[in-house]
Design a protein around this motif. Structure first.
Motif, PDB file in Angstrom:
ATOM      1  N   ALA A  22     -42.028   9.230  22.673  1.00  0.00           N
ATOM      2  CA  ALA A  22     -43.141  10.117  23.044  1.00  0.00           C
ATOM      3  C   ALA A  22     -42.743  11.569  22.787  1.00  0.00           C
ATOM      4  CB  ALA A  22     -43.576   9.865  24.477  1.00  0.00           C
ATOM      5  N   GLU A  23     -42.976  12.436  23.750  1.00  0.00           N
ATOM      6  CA  GLU A  23     -42.670  13.855  23.561  1.00  0.00           C
ATOM      7  C   GLU A  23     -41.459  14.318  24.369  1.00  0.00           C
ATOM      8  OE1 GLU A  23     -44.215  15.856  21.308  1.00  0.00           O
ATOM      9  OE2 GLU A  23     -45.151  13.974  20.728  1.00  0.00           O
ATOM     10  N   ASP A  24     -40.822  13.410  25.059  1.00  0.00           N
ATOM     11  CA  ASP A  24     -39.691  13.772  25.907  1.00  0.00           C
ATOM     12  C   ASP A  24     -38.396  13.695  25.105  1.00  0.00           C
ATOM     13  OD1 ASP A  24     -37.746  14.113  27.846  1.00  0.00           O
ATOM     14  OD2 ASP A  24     -38.676  12.722  29.268  1.00  0.00           O
ATOM     15  N   VAL A  25     -37.803  14.841  24.772  1.00  0.00           N
ATOM     16  CA  VAL A  25     -36.591  14.856  23.943  1.00  0.00           C
ATOM     17  C   VAL A  25     -35.388  14.253  24.656  1.00  0.00           C
ATOM     18  CG1 VAL A  25     -37.308  16.814  22.526  1.00  0.00           C
ATOM     19  CG2 VAL A  25     -35.956  17.222  24.593  1.00  0.00           C
ATOM     20  N   TYR A  26     -35.503  13.988  25.948  1.00  0.00           N
ATOM     21  CA  TYR A  26     -34.402  13.390  26.700  1.00  0.00           C
ATOM     22  C   TYR A  26     -34.487  11.865  26.770  1.00  0.00           C
ATOM     23  CZ  TYR A  26     -33.137  18.090  28.122  1.00  0.00           C
ATOM     24  OH  TYR A  26     -32.747  19.397  28.113  1.00  0.00           O
ATOM     25  N   VAL A  27     -35.541  11.293  26.215  1.00  0.00           N
ATOM     26  CA  VAL A  27     -35.697   9.839  26.217  1.00  0.00           C
ATOM     27  C   VAL A  27     -35.819   9.366  24.775  1.00  0.00           C
ATOM     28  CG1 VAL A  27     -37.083   7.892  27.041  1.00  0.00           C
ATOM     29  CG2 VAL A  27     -36.863   9.942  28.456  1.00  0.00           C
ATOM     30  N   TRP A  28     -34.861   8.533  24.364  1.00  0.00           N
ATOM     31  CA  TRP A  28     -34.829   8.043  22.991  1.00  0.00           C
ATOM     32  C   TRP A  28     -34.929   6.529  22.964  1.00  0.00           C
ATOM     33  CZ3 TRP A  28     -30.353  10.678  19.833  1.00  0.00           C
ATOM     34  CH2 TRP A  28     -30.486  12.072  19.897  1.00  0.00           C
ATOM     35  N   THR A  29     -35.485   6.033  21.875  1.00  0.00           N
ATOM     36  CA  THR A  29     -35.398   4.620  21.544  1.00  0.00           C
ATOM     37  C   THR A  29     -34.392   4.526  20.410  1.00  0.00           C
ATOM     38  OG1 THR A  29     -37.653   4.114  22.210  1.00  0.00           O
ATOM     39  CG2 THR A  29     -36.637   2.619  20.625  1.00  0.00           C
ATOM     40  N   THR A  30     -33.521   3.544  20.488  1.00  0.00           N
ATOM     41  CA  THR A  30     -32.557   3.321  19.416  1.00  0.00           C
ATOM     42  C   THR A  30     -32.554   1.844  19.063  1.00  0.00           C
ATOM     43  OG1 THR A  30     -30.687   2.932  20.904  1.00  0.00           O
ATOM     44  CG2 THR A  30     -31.061   5.198  20.228  1.00  0.00           C
ATOM     45  N   THR A  31     -32.065   1.567  17.881  1.00  0.00           N
ATOM     46  CA  THR A  31     -31.845   0.174  17.496  1.00  0.00           C
ATOM     47  C   THR A  31     -30.394   0.023  17.080  1.00  0.00           C
ATOM     48  OG1 THR A  31     -32.421   0.524  15.170  1.00  0.00           O
ATOM     49  CG2 THR A  31     -34.203  -0.164  16.655  1.00  0.00           C
ATOM     50  N   ILE A  32     -29.874  -1.147  17.318  1.00  0.00           N
ATOM     51  CA  ILE A  32     -28.564  -1.536  16.811  1.00  0.00           C
ATOM     52  C   ILE A  32     -28.761  -2.855  16.088  1.00  0.00           C
ATOM     53  CG2 ILE A  32     -26.240  -2.309  17.407  1.00  0.00           C
ATOM     54  CD1 ILE A  32     -26.273  -0.366  19.737  1.00  0.00           C
ATOM     55  N   THR A  33     -28.247  -2.932  14.880  1.00  0.00           N
ATOM     56  CA  THR A  33     -28.335  -4.153  14.082  1.00  0.00           C
ATOM     57  C   THR A  33     -27.154  -5.051  14.428  1.00  0.00           C
ATOM     58  OG1 THR A  33     -29.397  -2.913  12.319  1.00  0.00           O
ATOM     59  CG2 THR A  33     -28.451  -5.035  11.725  1.00  0.00           C
ATOM     60  N   GLY A  34     -27.442  -6.323  14.657  1.00  0.00           N
ATOM     61  CA  GLY A  34     -26.381  -7.270  14.984  1.00  0.00           C
ATOM     62  C   GLY A  34     -25.351  -7.354  13.867  1.00  0.00           C
ATOM     63  N   PRO A  35     -24.063  -7.226  14.199  1.00  0.00           N
ATOM     64  CA  PRO A  35     -23.016  -7.236  13.180  1.00  0.00           C
ATOM     65  C   PRO A  35     -22.878  -8.582  12.474  1.00  0.00           C
ATOM     66  CG  PRO A  35     -22.188  -6.419  15.292  1.00  0.00           C
ATOM     67  CD  PRO A  35     -23.543  -7.001  15.540  1.00  0.00           C
ATOM     68  N   PRO A  36     -22.610  -8.556  11.166  1.00  0.00           N
ATOM     69  CA  PRO A  36     -22.372  -9.798  10.423  1.00  0.00           C
ATOM     70  C   PRO A  36     -21.202 -10.581  11.028  1.00  0.00           C
ATOM     71  CG  PRO A  36     -22.541  -7.929   8.918  1.00  0.00           C
ATOM     72  CD  PRO A  36     -22.501  -7.378  10.314  1.00  0.00           C
TER      73      PRO A  36
END
Length: 147
Positions: A22-36
């Motif tokens: 959204a607009e809150d710079v203190y709240v992020w969504t991240t992704t991590i890809t499962g390692p091979p």
């Protein structure tokens, strides 16, 4: 906070991504890809990071939004990792380093006594790795893969 996000965008990684929620710079969504080579391979795991207003002096709160079968992640997605604890947090830790450490946790779970939030999963990891990997792979297929 925008500077930290800009650093990640200037140096993209195939292992993780991040954006402001959204607009809150203190709240992020991240992704991590499962390692091979792990039961998480092929999965994309969504996490939420809530940064304190005095970051980097205090660690962010990070939790998995995608359900995952892992000894360091609770049923609610809360993560145990020494790096994220207030008494062991290092102000020099970059967001990229933090995300890489969490990806490494998928490769090498912390299973020593006192390092886990799901003891039964840690015991399974230590004593019956095949069952652990089967359940973790199943969770990954159900929750972290398209289709």
């Amino acid at each position: 906070m925008r500077r930290y996000l800009l650093d990640l965008q200037r140096n993209p990684s195939p292992i993780y991504s991040a954006w402001v929620e959204a607009e809150d710079v203190y709240v992020w969504t991240t992704t991590i890809t499962g390692p091979p080579g792990t039961p998480y391979e092929g999965g994309v795991f969504f996490l939420r990071i809530i940064f304190p207003t005095d970051f980097p002096w205090k660690p962010p709160k990070v939790h998995f939004r995608t359900p995952i079968f892992h000894p360091n992640v609770s049923h609610r997605g809360n993560i145990f990792h020494p790096m994220l604890m207030p008494d062991t947090w290092c102000i020099a830790t970059s967001v990229a380093q933090m995300l890489m450490s969490l990806a490494q946790m998928l490769l090498h779970p912390l299973v020593a006594e006192g390092d886990v939030v799901r003891e039964e999963v840690a015991v399974m990891y230590r004593k019956d790795r095949a069952s652990y990997e089967e359940l973790a792979r199943s969770f990954t297929k159900i929750h972290a893969m398209d289709g």
